[in-house]
Design a protein around this motif. Structure first.
Motif, PDB file in Angstrom:
ATOM      1  N   PRO A 128     -35.880   7.650 -28.811  1.00 47.50           N
ATOM      2  CA  PRO A 128     -35.631   6.393 -28.082  1.00 47.50           C
ATOM      3  C   PRO A 128     -34.404   5.685 -28.632  1.00 47.50           C
ATOM      4  CG  PRO A 128     -37.487   6.160 -29.589  1.00 47.50           C
ATOM      5  CD  PRO A 128     -37.140   7.619 -29.572  1.00 47.50           C
ATOM      6  N   ALA A 129     -33.731   4.949 -27.759  1.00 47.68           N
ATOM      7  CA  ALA A 129     -32.509   4.235 -28.163  1.00 47.68           C
ATOM      8  C   ALA A 129     -32.855   3.141 -29.149  1.00 47.68           C
ATOM      9  CB  ALA A 129     -31.829   3.644 -26.938  1.00 47.68           C
ATOM     10  N   ARG A 130     -32.019   2.975 -30.149  1.00 45.67           N
ATOM     11  CA  ARG A 130     -32.225   1.920 -31.130  1.00 45.67           C
ATOM     12  C   ARG A 130     -32.024   0.560 -30.474  1.00 45.67           C
ATOM     13  NH1 ARG A 130     -28.502   5.003 -33.489  1.00 45.67           N
ATOM     14  NH2 ARG A 130     -26.989   3.276 -33.482  1.00 45.67           N
ATOM     15  N   PRO A 131     -32.788  -0.484 -30.918  1.00 47.17           N
ATOM     16  CA  PRO A 131     -32.593  -1.830 -30.354  1.00 47.17           C
ATOM     17  C   PRO A 131     -31.146  -2.271 -30.512  1.00 47.17           C
ATOM     18  CG  PRO A 131     -34.560  -1.743 -31.728  1.00 47.17           C
ATOM     19  CD  PRO A 131     -33.841  -0.440 -31.927  1.00 47.17           C
ATOM     20  N   GLY A 132     -30.569  -2.732 -29.427  1.00 52.09           N
ATOM     21  CA  GLY A 132     -29.185  -3.197 -29.490  1.00 52.09           C
ATOM     22  C   GLY A 132     -28.181  -2.067 -29.533  1.00 52.09           C
ATOM     23  N   SER A 133     -28.631  -0.846 -29.246  1.00 48.73           N
ATOM     24  CA  SER A 133     -27.705   0.285 -29.271  1.00 48.73           C
ATOM     25  C   SER A 133     -26.771   0.245 -28.076  1.00 48.73           C
ATOM     26  CB  SER A 133     -28.485   1.598 -29.270  1.00 48.73           C
ATOM     27  OG  SER A 133     -29.120   1.777 -28.010  1.00 48.73           O
ATOM     28  N   ARG A 134     -25.775   1.125 -28.114  1.00 49.23           N
ATOM     29  CA  ARG A 134     -24.799   1.181 -27.018  1.00 49.23           C
ATOM     30  C   ARG A 134     -25.490   1.520 -25.702  1.00 49.23           C
ATOM     31  NH1 ARG A 134     -19.955   5.147 -28.066  1.00 49.23           N
ATOM     32  NH2 ARG A 134     -19.730   3.651 -29.784  1.00 49.23           N
ATOM     33  N   VAL A 135     -26.489   2.412 -25.734  1.00 43.33           N
ATOM     34  CA  VAL A 135     -27.197   2.790 -24.514  1.00 43.33           C
ATOM     35  C   VAL A 135     -27.927   1.580 -23.924  1.00 43.33           C
ATOM     36  CG1 VAL A 135     -29.081   4.190 -23.577  1.00 43.33           C
ATOM     37  CG2 VAL A 135     -27.486   5.190 -25.218  1.00 43.33           C
ATOM     38  N   ARG A 168     -25.525  -0.802 -22.321  1.00 44.09           N
ATOM     39  CA  ARG A 168     -25.032  -0.291 -21.043  1.00 44.09           C
ATOM     40  C   ARG A 168     -26.079  -0.474 -19.954  1.00 44.09           C
ATOM     41  NH1 ARG A 168     -23.948   4.607 -22.437  1.00 44.09           N
ATOM     42  NH2 ARG A 168     -25.725   5.661 -21.457  1.00 44.09           N
ATOM     43  N   VAL A 169     -27.340  -0.183 -20.302  1.00 46.49           N
ATOM     44  CA  VAL A 169     -28.429  -0.370 -19.335  1.00 46.49           C
ATOM     45  C   VAL A 169     -28.529  -1.835 -18.923  1.00 46.49           C
ATOM     46  CG1 VAL A 169     -30.940  -0.339 -19.067  1.00 46.49           C
ATOM     47  CG2 VAL A 169     -29.771   1.634 -20.074  1.00 46.49           C
ATOM     48  N   ALA A 170     -28.441  -2.738 -19.902  1.00 44.29           N
ATOM     49  CA  ALA A 170     -28.533  -4.172 -19.606  1.00 44.29           C
ATOM     50  C   ALA A 170     -27.396  -4.608 -18.691  1.00 44.29           C
ATOM     51  CB  ALA A 170     -28.507  -4.975 -20.895  1.00 44.29           C
ATOM     52  N   ARG A 171     -26.188  -4.100 -18.953  1.00 48.68           N
ATOM     53  CA  ARG A 171     -25.041  -4.466 -18.104  1.00 48.68           C
ATOM     54  C   ARG A 171     -25.223  -3.943 -16.682  1.00 48.68           C
ATOM     55  NH1 ARG A 171     -21.969  -3.066 -22.737  1.00 48.68           N
ATOM     56  NH2 ARG A 171     -21.509  -1.009 -21.836  1.00 48.68           N
ATOM     57  N   THR A 172     -25.725  -2.726 -16.568  1.00 50.31           N
ATOM     58  CA  THR A 172     -25.917  -2.135 -15.237  1.00 50.31           C
ATOM     59  C   THR A 172     -26.970  -2.909 -14.448  1.00 50.31           C
ATOM     60  OG1 THR A 172     -25.349   0.063 -16.087  1.00 50.31           O
ATOM     61  CG2 THR A 172     -26.510  -0.025 -13.990  1.00 50.31           C
ATOM     62  N   LYS A 173     -28.082  -3.236 -15.096  1.00 49.74           N
ATOM     63  CA  LYS A 173     -29.140  -3.990 -14.411  1.00 49.74           C
ATOM     64  C   LYS A 173     -28.652  -5.381 -14.030  1.00 49.74           C
ATOM     65  CE  LYS A 173     -33.458  -3.341 -15.620  1.00 49.74           C
ATOM     66  NZ  LYS A 173     -34.724  -3.227 -16.360  1.00 49.74           N
TER      67      LYS A 173
END
Length: 242
Positions: free
Chosen positions: A3-10, A13-18
């Motif tokens: 799983p992606a680390r909290p605050g990771s780049r992934v 990116r997900v937050a920006r897309t949503k």
């Protein structure tokens, strides 16, 4: 894949897309109305492929639910109790709530037209109202006559009924007038349920609209015209002689 680390780049990116999807959705709803908006339109406005949209949301209803929850949570933070005496009715909180709807009427219509988002709104606002009532009762040392959760749902139902009527064009008025309608409709009964007298909280009913709108002139009493004296007839004389 871990799983992606909290605050990771992934995650960023997900937050920006949503956020891009939800912003595009809100813009389109305000421009065209909810029913006219398609997933294709949202993806185009957000400059994303449809596959990217579906990677984050199964349909536009899911976007509406997410936007509605964010809108309601933001509203709750804006009207949360910040201080002051508990024996004062906070008219400004309701004015803020109705003001938020007045700024985004199309979005609110969409939220209230969907059963899931409407229920989410009722649930979130009812929790806020319930906590507010409990805090007030504790501060005033009162016991309610009706269970607090029931009072909270009644209060939210009152405010929502006025909001929906206003959105549908069944009620006219500005934000201040809408808040006064809701308070006047609920406060008297709510005060009784809380075991509080209205004069204890310095509340007087009467919408500001009443003060600004001149009352229609009272109807003048209809004057009765004097009836002409009745002339005795031969029939009257005959009747008296019997």
């Amino acid at each position: 894949m871990p799983p992606a680390r909290p605050g990771s780049r992934v995650q960023r990116r997900v937050a920006r897309t949503k956020a891009a999807i939800e912003d595009a959705f809100v813009q389109l709803v305000l421009e065209q109305g909810y029913d006219q908006v398609a997933v294709e339109d949202i993806a185009d406005r957000a400059d994303l492929a449809r596959a990217t949209f579906y990677a984050h949301y199964p349909n536009k209803e899911a976007v509406l639910l997410s936007v509605s929850n964010r809108l309601t949570e933001d509203l709750m933070s804006r009207i949360a109790y910040q201080g002051g005496p508990w024996n004062v009715v906070r008219r400004d909180a309701l004015q803020t709530a109705y003001g938020n709807a007045a700024e985004n009427p199309g979005l609110y219509r969409a939220c209230m037209s969907d059963a899931r988002t409407r229920q989410a709104y009722l649930s979130i606002v009812s929790r806020y109202a319930e906590q507010n009532f409990r805090d007030r009762l504790t501060a005033l040392g009162r016991q309610p006559r009706i269970p607090v959760p029931v009072m909270a749902r009644g209060f939210v139902g009152t405010t929502l009924a006025i909001l929906e009527a206003w959105l549908a064009g069944e009620l006219e008025g500005d934000v201040e007038q809408l808040a006064s309608m809701a308070l006047d409709l609920f406060i008297a009964g709510g005060a009784w349920a809380n075991g509080i007298n209205l004069d204890e909280v310095g509340y007087s009913t009467g919408s500001p609209a009443d003060a600004r709108t001149p009352s229609p002139p009272a109807a003048k009493p209809r004057s009765r015209r004097p009836q002409p004296a009745r002339t005795a007839t031969s029939e009257d004389a005959a009747a008296r002689s019997q």
